[in-house]
Write a protein that holds these residues in place. Structure first.
Motif, PDB file in Angstrom:
ATOM      1  N   PHE A  64       4.597   3.695  -3.248  1.00  0.00           N
ATOM      2  CA  PHE A  64       5.721   4.298  -3.957  1.00  0.00           C
ATOM      3  C   PHE A  64       6.891   3.328  -4.106  1.00  0.00           C
ATOM      4  O   PHE A  64       8.013   3.748  -4.407  1.00  0.00           O
ATOM      5  N   LEU A  71       5.903  12.314  -5.498  1.00  0.00           N
ATOM      6  CA  LEU A  71       6.597  11.039  -5.689  1.00  0.00           C
ATOM      7  C   LEU A  71       5.875  10.170  -6.712  1.00  0.00           C
ATOM      8  O   LEU A  71       4.659   9.993  -6.643  1.00  0.00           O
ATOM      9  N   PRO A 116       5.071   6.433  -8.395  1.00  0.00           N
ATOM     10  CA  PRO A 116       4.890   5.126  -7.752  1.00  0.00           C
ATOM     11  C   PRO A 116       6.168   4.293  -7.656  1.00  0.00           C
ATOM     12  O   PRO A 116       6.251   3.392  -6.815  1.00  0.00           O
ATOM     13  N   ASN A 153       0.480   8.456 -10.431  1.00  0.00           N
ATOM     14  CA  ASN A 153      -0.651   8.195  -9.559  1.00  0.00           C
ATOM     15  C   ASN A 153      -1.925   8.655 -10.267  1.00  0.00           C
ATOM     16  O   ASN A 153      -1.879   9.480 -11.181  1.00  0.00           O
TER      17      ASN A 153
END
Length: 340
Positions: A57, A124, A126, A231
Motif C-alpha cells: 500500500f 486501501l 495500493p 488491487n
C-alpha cells in the motif's frame, strides 16, 4: 408477414416505469459515490521495529491510464455504436431503444452495486500510504489504537481529504464494473446477432469481433493494476459484478443468452403501470416466439440460413429434437419460417 408499426408514445408508456427507476437508481448511485466512506477504518503503519507493515500500500500516486469517465463512456458508447450500426439490417426503432435500455440496466445496476460496496466496505488502495501521508515517525514507539497500539485511523493522515476518501474505497473497482457491465453485454449481443456459436461454421471475423469487447474490458481492468489504483481482488470483484448484471439485463431483453435459436429475439413488453392494454398484433397468441414470427424478427447476420425464406438452419433442430444441446421441436426456430 408484416411488422407491427412502432408508436413511440406507446413504447414510452410501456417502458416509463423502467426509465423512472433508472433515473432514481442513477441519483442514488451518484449520491453514494459523493459521500465519504461510511465506517472509520483502521490500518497498521509500522511494526514495533519500525518496518512498514503493508508495503503493497506504499506505491506512489500516479495518473490513471484510463480515467473513470473514459471507462464509463467506452462501456456505453461502444455498444451503442454497434446497436445503431446493426439497425442497417434490424430496421426496428423498438429493437434499438429496447436493446439500449438493456445496456443501461446493466450499467446502472452494476454502478449502484459497486458504489454501495465501496461506501460500506472499501479498502486501501495500493497508493494509500502516499496519499495519507501519516504524521507518525517510523522509529517512534507505537502510539495508535488496538493491541500493542499498532493500529491507526485516518486522524493521523495529513494529505488531501478527497484523495484520502478515495484511497479508502478501493473495493470493488468501478472501472472494471463499468467495463464488464457494458462490454460483456456487447459480446453477448455480437454472439446473438452474428450467430458466432450457432448451427453452422461462421466466418472467423465474427469470432474476432465477439472477443474484442472482452479484450477491451480486460485491458481496462488490467490497467488498474499497472497504475496501482487497485488491487487484483478489486478488479476481479468488479468484473464479477459487471458480468452478472450484463447476463441478467441481456436475458431480460432477449429470449435467451446462449441458445442460438432465440438469443436475437427481442422480448416484447406488453403492459405496464402506464399502459394496461396489451400490445400484441391482432390474432397472435403467446408464447413469445409466435409473436416474433409475426413481427419478422431476424438477426443481423444472413449467413448459415438466417435469411428470409431459407431453411438450412432448421435441419439442426430436427436432428436434435430428441434431446441434447439445441434440442427442441422443429417448428419452434423463428428463422425457419418463410417470410419470418
Amino acid at each position: 408477414m408484416t411488422r407491427r408499426p412502432f408508436l413511440f408514445g406507446v413504447w414510452l408508456r410501456l417502458h416509463g416505469v423502467d426509465l423512472i427507476t433508472m433515473a432514481l437508481m442513477g441519483a442514488l448511485g451518484l449520491g453514494i459515490y459523493e459521500a465519504p466512506p461510511a465506517p472509520s477504518r483502521s490500518f497498521p503503519l509500522y511494526f514495533q521495529n519500525g518496518e512498514v507493515v503493508y508495503p503493497q500500500f506504499a506505491y506512489p500516486l500516479r495518473k490513471e491510464i484510463v480515467p473513470i469517465w473514459a471507462a464509463a463512456l467506452i462501456a456505453f458508447f461502444a455498444p451503442f455504436f454497434f446497436f445503431t450500426l446493426f439497425q442497417i439490417r434490424r430496421r426496428s426503432l423498438d429493437d434499438w431503444l429496447s436493446t439500449t435500455m438493456g445496456l443501461l440496466k446493466s450499467l446502472i445496476t452494476a454502478a449502484v452495486f459497486q458504489v454501495f460496496l465501496k461506501w460500506l466496505i472499501g479498502g486501501l488502495r495500493p497508493h494509500f500510504y502516499d496519499v495519507c501521508k501519516p504524521n507518525v515517525p517510523a522509529n517512534s514507539a507505537p502510539s495508535g489504537i488496538g493491541f500493542a497500539s499498532l493500529m491507526y485511523d485516518r486522524s493521523v493522515c495529513t494529505g488531501n481529504i478527497d484523495d484520502i476518501d478515495d484511497s479508502l474505497e478501493s473495493f470493488p473497482s468501478g472501472h472494471s464494473t463499468a467495463a464488464w457491465a457494458g462490454l460483456f453485454y456487447l459480446a453477448l449481443y455480437f454472439n446473438a446477432q452474428l450467430k458466432v456459436m450457432s448451427a453452422h461454421n461462421p466466418a472467423y471475423w465474427k469470432m474476432i469481433l465477439m472477443f474484442c469487447p472482452l479484450l477491451g474490458a480486460t485491458l481496462i481492468s488490467g490497467a488498474l493494476t499497472i497504475d496501482e489504483f487497485h488491487n487484483w481482488y478489486d478488479v476481479l470483484a468488479g468484473a464479477v459484478i459487471g458480468t452478472s448484471t450484463a447476463l441478467v439485463a441481456f436475458r431480460q431483453t432477449f429470449a435467451s443468452i446462449f441458445d442460438f435459436r432465440f438469443n436475437h429475439i427481442l422480448l416484447p413488453r406488453t403492459t405496464s403501470l402506464f399502459h394496461r392494454q396489451p400490445v400484441l398484433p391482432a390474432g397472435v397468441q403467446y408464447p413469445f416466439f409466435t409473436y416474433q414470427v409475426a413481427t419478422g424478427d431476424l438477426p443481423f447476420t444472413r449467413e448459415g440460413g438466417w435469411a428470409r425464406g431459407y431453411k438450412a438452419s432448421d435441419a439442426f433442430s430436427r436432428g436434435n429434437s430428441a434431446g441434447g444441446e439445441g434440442s427442441g421441436p422443429a417448428e419452434v426456430p423463428v428463422h425457419a419460417f418463410n417470410g419470418a
